[in-house]
Scaffold this active site. Sequence first.
Site, PDB file in Angstrom:
ATOM      1  N   GLU A 207      -4.270  -9.385   3.401  1.00  0.00           N
ATOM      2  CA  GLU A 207      -4.960  -9.128   4.662  1.00  0.00           C
ATOM      3  C   GLU A 207      -6.171 -10.019   4.913  1.00  0.00           C
ATOM      4  O   GLU A 207      -6.549 -10.262   6.065  1.00  0.00           O
ATOM      5  CB  GLU A 207      -5.384  -7.656   4.741  1.00  0.00           C
ATOM      6  CG  GLU A 207      -4.267  -6.686   5.042  1.00  0.00           C
ATOM      7  CD  GLU A 207      -3.516  -6.206   3.807  1.00  0.00           C
ATOM      8  OE1 GLU A 207      -2.798  -5.207   3.899  1.00  0.00           O
ATOM      9  OE2 GLU A 207      -3.652  -6.841   2.733  1.00  0.00           O
TER      10      GLU A 207
ATOM     11  N   GLU B 269       0.822  -1.205   0.000  1.00  0.00           N
ATOM     12  CA  GLU B 269       0.000   0.000   0.000  1.00  0.00           C
ATOM     13  C   GLU B 269       0.860   1.260   0.000  1.00  0.00           C
ATOM     14  O   GLU B 269       0.531   2.251  -0.666  1.00  0.00           O
ATOM     15  CB  GLU B 269      -0.924  -0.015   1.211  1.00  0.00           C
ATOM     16  CG  GLU B 269      -1.985  -1.103   1.145  1.00  0.00           C
ATOM     17  CD  GLU B 269      -2.829  -1.150   2.395  1.00  0.00           C
ATOM     18  OE1 GLU B 269      -3.974  -0.665   2.353  1.00  0.00           O
ATOM     19  OE2 GLU B 269      -2.335  -1.654   3.440  1.00  0.00           O
TER      20      GLU B 269
END
Length: 269
Positions: free
Chosen positions: A147, A127
């Site tokens: 995730e 990210e």
Amino acid sequence: MTTTAAVDRHDGAAPPNLRCETDGPVAVITIDAPEKLNAMGRTFWPELREALAALEADGSTRAVVITGAGDRAFSAGGDITSFAALADVTAQRAFQQDCMRTFAAVEECPLPVIAAVNGYAMGGGCELALACDIVVAADTATFGMPETAVGLVPGFGVLRAPSVIGRHWTKLMMFAGERVDAATAQQIGLAQKVVPAAELMDVARALAVRVAAAAPLAVAAGKSLVNRGVDRGEFDHSTAALTTLHATADAAEGIAAFAEKRAPVFEGR
């Protein structure tokens, strides 16, 4: 002349997560926890914001490179074991907001920010690369947003990855935990340059020098114009979703399983 400084620690126990070196108009911020594959500790997020703000204010820095210490990882992502300490909804929401403020700081910094990805860029590491303006990857780099394996989603990645790599690649990486090697990352737009690992920092610094030689006001204006479609309201939706997921039994099971090095058993609740 090069100057080196560790970013000030934010509590009495945790060491600083970052080192910052400046050499003329180029600054290199290093995520400095190689023994943990440069996992992002709880104080990482404000430290990176403060480092960028200080470089913006110094009047001499014109380009920033972010990389990871060692040769194994840019960053393996957030320190998942610390998520268990987010004991209630208030703490979970505050943590998500802190992360989002940091990604926004990278995007909104008038200085161009180059990610030099030297190994694993997983979860928050991937990210962070998405938040940077340009990504230079070592040929040994690996990107991923896994995730869902711990009952969560990449809060910033779900917002930015679709515009960078497309919705379907984002879903593949998010749903299945698909890892992307450097060559594939370049093909799908996640990395702009791929170079031999031994040459990564030389190439990233040389690129930063080229960028720093451009008119700084023009670069800042160009960055702002390219990013003008960014909707900060999305952050509220993502924060709300992540806060809800943090409170689920599945997330608790995923985090516990990660800490115990076992496969999680999710029940959809």
